[in-house]
Design an enzyme around this catalytic site. Structure first.
Site, PDB file in Angstrom:
ATOM      1  N   SER A  98      13.008  12.028  19.728  1.00  0.00           N
ATOM      2  CA  SER A  98      13.420  11.077  20.753  1.00  0.00           C
ATOM      3  C   SER A  98      12.171  10.561  21.444  1.00  0.00           C
ATOM      4  O   SER A  98      11.141  11.228  21.441  1.00  0.00           O
ATOM      5  CB  SER A  98      14.313  11.755  21.799  1.00  0.00           C
ATOM      6  OG  SER A  98      15.312  12.527  21.193  1.00  0.00           O
ATOM      7  N   GLY A  99      12.285   9.390  22.063  1.00  0.00           N
ATOM      8  CA  GLY A  99      11.139   8.873  22.810  1.00  0.00           C
ATOM      9  C   GLY A  99      10.875   7.398  22.566  1.00  0.00           C
ATOM     10  O   GLY A  99       9.786   6.897  22.843  1.00  0.00           O
ATOM     11  N   GLU A 112      11.518   4.866  24.083  1.00  0.00           N
ATOM     12  CA  GLU A 112      11.159   4.052  25.252  1.00  0.00           C
ATOM     13  C   GLU A 112       9.713   4.315  25.668  1.00  0.00           C
ATOM     14  O   GLU A 112       9.225   3.781  26.659  1.00  0.00           O
ATOM     15  CB  GLU A 112      12.113   4.355  26.408  1.00  0.00           C
ATOM     16  CG  GLU A 112      13.390   3.532  26.374  1.00  0.00           C
ATOM     17  CD  GLU A 112      14.212   3.656  25.100  1.00  0.00           C
ATOM     18  OE1 GLU A 112      14.603   4.790  24.756  1.00  0.00           O
ATOM     19  OE2 GLU A 112      14.438   2.628  24.424  1.00  0.00           O
ATOM     20  N   ASP A 139      17.471  -3.513  22.815  1.00  0.00           N
ATOM     21  CA  ASP A 139      17.604  -2.058  22.742  1.00  0.00           C
ATOM     22  C   ASP A 139      18.834  -1.637  21.934  1.00  0.00           C
ATOM     23  O   ASP A 139      19.496  -0.656  22.263  1.00  0.00           O
ATOM     24  CB  ASP A 139      17.636  -1.411  24.139  1.00  0.00           C
ATOM     25  CG  ASP A 139      17.451   0.105  24.054  1.00  0.00           C
ATOM     26  OD1 ASP A 139      16.749   0.565  23.138  1.00  0.00           O
ATOM     27  OD2 ASP A 139      18.016   0.825  24.901  1.00  0.00           O
ATOM     28  N   ARG A 168      25.338   0.101  17.803  1.00  0.00           N
ATOM     29  CA  ARG A 168      25.159  -0.254  19.210  1.00  0.00           C
ATOM     30  C   ARG A 168      25.255  -1.771  19.420  1.00  0.00           C
ATOM     31  O   ARG A 168      25.618  -2.243  20.476  1.00  0.00           O
ATOM     32  CB  ARG A 168      23.771   0.258  19.621  1.00  0.00           C
ATOM     33  CG  ARG A 168      23.550   0.289  21.087  1.00  0.00           C
ATOM     34  CD  ARG A 168      22.804   1.543  21.444  1.00  0.00           C
ATOM     35  NE  ARG A 168      21.787   1.316  22.461  1.00  0.00           N
ATOM     36  CZ  ARG A 168      21.006   2.258  22.938  1.00  0.00           C
ATOM     37  NH1 ARG A 168      21.116   3.498  22.470  1.00  0.00           N
ATOM     38  NH2 ARG A 168      20.122   1.996  23.859  1.00  0.00           N
ATOM     39  N   ARG A 177      22.813  17.972  22.651  1.00  0.00           N
ATOM     40  CA  ARG A 177      24.055  17.620  21.957  1.00  0.00           C
ATOM     41  C   ARG A 177      24.552  18.682  20.988  1.00  0.00           C
ATOM     42  O   ARG A 177      25.504  18.432  20.259  1.00  0.00           O
ATOM     43  CB  ARG A 177      23.891  16.266  21.267  1.00  0.00           C
ATOM     44  CG  ARG A 177      23.549  15.179  22.243  1.00  0.00           C
ATOM     45  CD  ARG A 177      23.729  13.778  21.723  1.00  0.00           C
ATOM     46  NE  ARG A 177      23.628  12.848  22.816  1.00  0.00           N
ATOM     47  CZ  ARG A 177      22.544  12.080  23.072  1.00  0.00           C
ATOM     48  NH1 ARG A 177      21.508  12.109  22.265  1.00  0.00           N
ATOM     49  NH2 ARG A 177      22.524  11.280  24.119  1.00  0.00           N
TER      50      ARG A 177
HETATM   51 CA    CA Z   1      16.441   2.829  22.833  1.00  0.00          CA
END
Ligand code: CA
Length: 588
Positions: A189-190, A192, A320, A344, A130
């Site tokens: 990140s990660g 999941e 999520d 979200r 990004r």
């Molecule tokens: Ca997520």
């Protein structure tokens, strides 16, 4: 006049820093120095607003390409990067952790850097990047194998390259770094894969880790190589050892509020997705299953990594609904210093800048199924029937009751950044209106393996659209206008003092709307889907606008029935740069 002053100031600064490269003052004033863009967000407050007005509602219809640049190779995946503009050069990152330096006048390549990625990287949602950051004479960016790299601005040679975390455990990194006080500040990140979210500050000069702040309670922070303080209180809101693999990844990076000297990072979903495994109690039992500070915004002291405040958008999160969305400082109609963030979970929040305290929350998408609203303390009023059923209550214990949920897990808004216009006082929010069937399943943690305990299928709600760009008045939460798009929106938005709202669509169109009415004033077909982030700057008295085109990201990978609807879209990888024809630009 304003433009001339801004240009004159910028000229002085550039001349004075020929040796020093990008300074703290450059970063601080990025929004008003219109000849360069040296931060993600066009300013560390992430407003994505330019004071330039050369391009305006009357002349934008004449906008034409100045040059285009191909990212080349076989690695054409989602291009979500925001270009940076400095000293005659554009710096962009591409899919698969690549970086390009491009001549701003001609579009010629100056250098390219390709990170050597190992086998076995575990990016959840496409091999995207990004964007980067510039400070001093270096360009900084994160890689898919969870490293942070400093490159020499002039040559693209590696200055330093440090590990953020171990990619084999599921860590990666894709967000643009944030530079504050000589520190390169990144997340991870990660979420999941059962990682633990954290914010890290590296010394810009040599890449040494200065501090680390985990986002999940019970985990210990670090300062200057020593343990510092624990995040939260052990087992206050997490049962047993679940906090050790508790998620809360900080995968979208952060913003900086200079007025309160605070970094604001969001923390993603708690791990695993199956919320029944993380509940220390029912919601009535003193909120013990809230799972702090997952699905939260966290205010952090940039000098020590200590937490100043937190605001949790989705306690005991189970859809999520990562709490990572960008937090944008602004001043409301009554002169109050506020933050805004479009979560979200489908609600647009306004918070107090001093302490992250709750001010208001209103839906920015239709049909929210999981909460009736947000109460006066900022806590959701849950609709219990909107929560996926407990697998333990099913006949064989293997699959909980399926529920339909809106927004879908990809969110009322995902990563794609909104913009705040200082001209209109509105936020311009790229949202998506879609739902999903979701159910919970048993799961146990295994290092480097997906850690969800849930299954899902995304579905459209409307024939007419999924994407919905809305102009929202942050004082009231009112939608001033809406621009609907058939495919889900997945790119950033930019506003300008010229009264324009720029954004792109997966169908390939780069579009300018009227900031007051939402009327389409201009569009250009870029040849592939747009999931990038526009920027604008001034060079030799002309205003330029750039966007990356290149379809990809999470939707084609995870979009269920929606992915089938958009599978005709072609991949790509192109930087497009636009301006007015010379004679028209000069007539202004
Ligand atoms: Ca997520």
């Amino acid at each position: 006049m304003k433009r001339l002053i801004a240009a004159a100031v910028a000229g002085t600064l550039v001349a004075g820093m020929a040796q020093a490269g990008v300074t703290e003052d450059d970063l601080k004033n990025d929004q008003t120095i219109t000849t360069q863009v040296v931060t993600n967000g066009m300013g560390r407050s992430l407003q994505r607003y330019s004071p330039l007005e050369t391009l305006n509602k009357d002349n934008v219809k004449n906008l034409v390409p100045a040059w285009a640049f191909s990212l080349g190779g076989e690695k054409q995946r989602g291009q979500e990067s925001q270009p940076l503009i400095y000293d005659g050069v554009m710096y962009v990152t591409g899919s698969y952790s690549r970086v390009y330096a491009i001549d701003l006048k001609t579009g010629d390549e100056i250098w390219q850097y390709d990170a050597r990625l190992p086998e076995g990287i575990l990016p959840c949602c496409d091999v995207i990047n990004r964007g980067g950051a510039i400070y001093g004479d270096n360009f900084y960016f994160g890689t898919l194998d969870a490293r942070i790299v400093a490159l020499d601005l002039k040559t693209g040679k590696v200055v330093w390259n440090k590990k953020i975390e171990n990619y084999k455990e599921g860590y990666s990194y894709t967000a643009a770094p944030l530079i504050v006080d000589g520190k390169v500040i990144v997340g991870n990140s990660g979420g999941e894969f059962g990682v633990v979210g954290a914010v890290y500050a590296f010394d810009a000069e040599n890449g040494d880790l200065i501090w680390k702040r985990p986002t999940i309670e019970g985990n210990m922070g670090e300062l200057n190589g020593e343990p510092s303080t624990m995040t939260g209180t052990l087992n206050a809101t997490w049962p047993g050892d679940m906090w050790k693999t508790g998620g809360g990844a900080t995968w979208l990076g952060g913003s900086y509020d200079a007025d309160t000297d605070t970094l604001v990072f969001g923390a993603g979903n708690p791990s695993p997705w199956n919320s029944w495994l993380r509940n220390a109690g029912e919601p009535t039992e003193g909120n013990k299953g809230d799972n702090l500070y997952a699905a939260s915004r966290i205010g952090i002291d940039p000098h020590t990594g200590e937490i100043k405040w937190h605001f949790q958008t989705t306690p005991r999160e189970g859809w999520d609904f990562d709490g990572v969305n960008e937090v944008v400082p602004f001043v409301d109609a009554n002169g109050n210093k506020r933050f805004a963030t479009a979560d979200r979970n489908g609600f647009f929040y306004v918070l107090n800048r001093e302490d992250g305290g709750f001010v208001s929350a209103k839906p920015f998408v239709r049909d929210i199924t999981w909460a009736e609203g947000i109460d006066e303390t900022g806590r959701p009023i849950f609709i219990e029937a909107g929560r996926p059923g407990n697998p333990a209550a099913s006949v064989d214990g293997k699959k909980g009751e399926v529920v339909f949920s809106a927004p879908s897990f990809l969110g009322g808004k995902n990563w794609m950044p909104m913009s705040y216009s200082q001209k209109t006082g509105n936020f311009y929010v790229p949202s998506n209106e879609w739902g999903m069937d979701i159910w919970d399943e048993p799961i146990s943690y295994k290092k480097g393996a997906a850690y969800l305990g849930a299954g899902f299928t995304i579905k459209p709600i409307y024939e007419s659209h999924i994407g919905s760009l809305k102009a929202i008045d942050p004082n009231t939460g009112e939608w001033k206008w809406e621009y609907q798009n058939e495919a889900p929106l997945w790119g950033g938005v930019m506003t300008t003092a010229g009264g324009l709202v720029f954004f792109g669509t997966p169908e390939g169109k780069f579009i300018a709307l009227d900031d007051e009415t939402g009327e389409k004033l201009w569009s250009f077909q870029t040849g592939s889907g747009i999931v990038g982030q526009p920027v604008t700057w001034e060079m030799d008295g002309e205003q330029y606008v750039s966007i990356l085109s290149g379809w990809g990201g999470a939707v084609p990978l995870w979009g269920g029935e929606v992915a089938k609807k958009v599978n005709y879209l072609n991949q790509g990888g192109m930087v497009w740069t636009f301006k007015l024809p010379k004679q028209m630009a000069m007539a202004n």
